[in-house]
Design a protein around this motif. Sequence first.
Motif, short mmCIF file in Angstrom:
data_model
loop_
_atom_site.label_atom_id
_atom_site.label_comp_id
_atom_site.label_asym_id
_atom_site.label_seq_id
_atom_site.Cartn_x
_atom_site.Cartn_y
_atom_site.Cartn_z
N SER A 68 0.86 -1.18 0.00
CA SER A 68 0.00 0.00 0.00
C SER A 68 0.89 1.23 0.00
N VAL A 69 0.44 2.30 -0.62
CA VAL A 69 1.18 3.56 -0.65
C VAL A 69 0.30 4.64 -0.07
N ASN A 70 0.89 5.59 0.65
CA ASN A 70 0.07 6.64 1.25
C ASN A 70 -0.40 7.62 0.19
N SER A 71 -1.32 8.50 0.56
CA SER A 71 -1.96 9.37 -0.44
C SER A 71 -0.98 10.36 -1.06
N GLU A 72 0.09 10.72 -0.33
CA GLU A 72 1.08 11.67 -0.88
C GLU A 72 2.16 10.97 -1.70
N ARG A 73 2.15 9.64 -1.73
CA ARG A 73 3.14 8.82 -2.44
C ARG A 73 4.55 9.06 -1.90
N THR A 74 4.65 9.18 -0.61
CA THR A 74 5.95 9.35 0.03
C THR A 74 6.37 8.12 0.81
N LEU A 75 5.41 7.26 1.15
CA LEU A 75 5.70 6.06 1.93
C LEU A 75 5.09 4.84 1.25
N LEU A 76 5.85 3.74 1.26
CA LEU A 76 5.38 2.48 0.71
C LEU A 76 5.49 1.41 1.78
N ALA A 77 4.39 0.70 2.02
CA ALA A 77 4.41 -0.45 2.93
C ALA A 77 4.24 -1.71 2.10
N PRO A 125 -0.88 17.86 2.68
CA PRO A 125 -0.47 16.58 3.29
C PRO A 125 -0.65 16.62 4.79
N LEU A 126 -1.01 15.44 5.32
CA LEU A 126 -1.16 15.32 6.76
C LEU A 126 0.19 15.07 7.41
N PRO A 127 0.40 15.61 8.63
CA PRO A 127 1.68 15.37 9.32
C PRO A 127 1.83 13.94 9.80
N GLU A 128 0.74 13.18 9.81
CA GLU A 128 0.78 11.83 10.34
C GLU A 128 0.04 10.90 9.40
N ASN A 129 0.68 9.78 9.08
CA ASN A 129 0.06 8.75 8.26
C ASN A 129 -0.32 7.57 9.15
N HIS A 130 -1.41 6.93 8.80
CA HIS A 130 -1.89 5.79 9.57
C HIS A 130 -1.86 4.55 8.70
N LEU A 131 -1.27 3.48 9.23
CA LEU A 131 -1.10 2.24 8.50
C LEU A 131 -1.69 1.09 9.30
N LEU A 132 -2.54 0.31 8.65
CA LEU A 132 -3.10 -0.89 9.29
C LEU A 132 -2.26 -2.09 8.94
N LEU A 133 -1.99 -2.91 9.95
CA LEU A 133 -1.34 -4.21 9.77
C LEU A 133 -2.32 -5.28 10.23
#
Length: 817
Positions: A59-68, A125-133
């Motif tokens: 999954s990639v965050n909405s800003e395309r700065t992080l990839l999980a 962009p949000l200062p915090e991204n939330h990732l579900l595992l």
Amino acid sequence: VLENDYESLRVLNVERNGNIIYTYKDDKGNVIFGLYDCQTRQNELLYTFEKDLQVFSCSVNSERTLLAASLVQSTKEGKRNELQPGSKCLTLLVEIHPVNNVKVLKAVDSYIWVQFLYPHVESHPLPENHLLLISEEKYIEQFRIHVTQEDGNRVLIKNSGHLPRDRIAEDFVWAQWDMSEQRLYYIDLKKSRSILKCIQFYADESYNLMFEVPLDVSLSNSGFKLVSFGCDYHQDREKLSKHLTLCVFTNRTGSLCVCYSPKCASWEQITYSVFYIHKGHSKTFTTSLENVGSHVTKGITFLNLDYYVAVYLPGHFFHLLNVQHPDLICHSLFLTGNNEMIDTLPHCPLQSLSGSLVLDCCSGKLYRVLLSQSSLLQLLQNTRLDCEKMAALHCALYCGQGTRFLEGQIIQWISENVSACHSFDLIQEFIIASSYWSVYSETSNVDKLLPHSSVLTWNTEIPGITLVTEDIALPFMKVLSFKGYWEKLNSNLEYVKYAKPHFHYNNIVVRREWHNLISEEKTGKRRSTAYVRNILDNAIKVISNLEARNLAPRLTPLLQEEDSHQRLLMGLMVSELKDHFLRHLQGVEKKKIEQMVLDYISKLLDLICHILETSWRRHNLHSCVLHFNSRGSAAEFAVFHIMTRILEATKSLFLPLPPGFHTLHTILGVQCLPLHNLLHCIDSGVLLLTETAVVRLMKDLDNTEKNEKLKFSIILRLPPLIGQKICRLWDHPMSSNIISRNHVTRLLQNYKKQPRNSMIDKSSFSVEFLPLNYFIEILTDIESSNQALYPFEGDDNVDAEFVEEAALKHTTMLLGL
């Protein structure tokens, strides 16, 4: 993607904004992460992992700065374990703007799925991204990832050594992710009872447990199952229960459906259930499969098509279930065997994703499933079953949402096949359903206030399927205030609890009030002028609104005459429907409600006009039809027949007709029917005599013996007030006789016999006939004593002398002199 790499390409996820994440391997075995932007239709390279591993979730965050991403060891023989020792699955978090640090989130001996949350915040962009595992060990965690920007646009994870996390859920056996609405559904077992729960994630990074509801599904021995957490290629089919399918579907109207197909002991018979939680009941369907072979191992696929849920077993059946109106099975479409609509779907196992997306597990292709208007129209035209015609009609109207082109195609077919259905009235069903869809989107809860179908019960079995309906428990809502979808769902649940009887509008009150007004008109005792004027003003608004909707000139002479009875019906319906909406649509502006009412009734009338005009055009009729100068042709009889069917359709529901409809219907009836059939139609109420039609008949037809019989029969069936007016337009001894009788009746209705002089002045009479002379003398005395008591409209001088002349003519005619 290079041509020689396409075989390794795998679609892994579809994010909320529609962007598609995929992977493939280059010729060196490196894993390439790519993103397809659905807006720009461009591909973007996200990251390259220089090890031969298999990616099964990313999954990639909405800003395309992080990839999980979660990866497992390659299945190729001879490969050493490139993951951390003792681990089967490696879950990574990668900085990709630009490519920089890689953090290991999990290195465990169980599968982990990843999913970034996508709040509705696109402007900054949000200062915090939330990732579900989501772990195969039956827990779900949320990681809170703070990011910072350095050196311009360089994005880095802040405090990457310690990322805060929350335990969202645990001890669950099934979970589903709703990407478009950012909801997590999961089921846990309490004392072997399946409890469905839902967590809603919000844009402000908070979340709430929204409801709990028990489900009668068997999951205790089904292992572990995930739905819509990306595209699933690598789940262990034995553990993840290949033959058990369970999905939750919602739509913007506040519906909540749980679709469930248990493990099949035998493929000869398939059972599946749909829990209409927003309606408080479930339906369990059972169907037997024909030509069962070894290839029937694909399993059932449930598809969310907004207003409908589709149940699909490749090569065998396709069941399209109406979510908003599931009560009658005839409003859902069940197709089996070699059907064109079934053949358009892939015959491979399908995986349902968020929205209407499906993944073909054989080819790796991603599809968006949509209902085809052309296929539905073709089915409507070709099927022989009434239940399929009903379902196809409703589904096509849903797809078209009141578009003129689609309605025109359906009307064209109806005008050619008006008697095609035996279980229901085709015209009636079309008018009600199409009018419903014309205002459906105006405001919520319209589906509870307006009928969507003219059919209230359906007792005919649907071939190939059996059905059991059961009441189910309603959800226990865990929050006190609701917005958006949750407000609509709560409204639906409140309706199930308290709406007894249902709120659907009907014209019972209008029927009673209309009959009262017509009775008052006949007796000359009508209530206040202001009340009637207000009703007629409502009718004027409807007709103005109707004419504004359709500026094209009409072929038929409708809406061109007064027809006070139809205008009264129109106006009463406006008044009653407006009151109905005001009672139940709280918070909606009165002006908007008034416009909705006008639009709805205008649509009813417009559809009737459209049906008639289509038939008129099809049979190439002209304005000469409106004159009584010839016998009716086959084309005129066909139009008369469809007008009769329109009248039958509207009569039982007590719907208004366009002013001028009854006049045109009567004219065609006179031209097309033998006299005894015509009079039977008039006496039974099929034909309604209007003043306009009868005036034209009296003027157009000469006084042949045949026409005299027709005119006299018509006059006898007219209401007294209209009959008196018509008689003075017909210069004939018969009309004089009728006028005289009416005049005498009025004069003598309050006559009291007085002592009289028996001597009669015979010189004042043209004929010496004592009974007639005596009678005329009495009439003369009454007229002279009260000339103004019974005024007569028109220029005709109706008096005792006129009565005497008519009596003598009539006697002479009877005696054959």
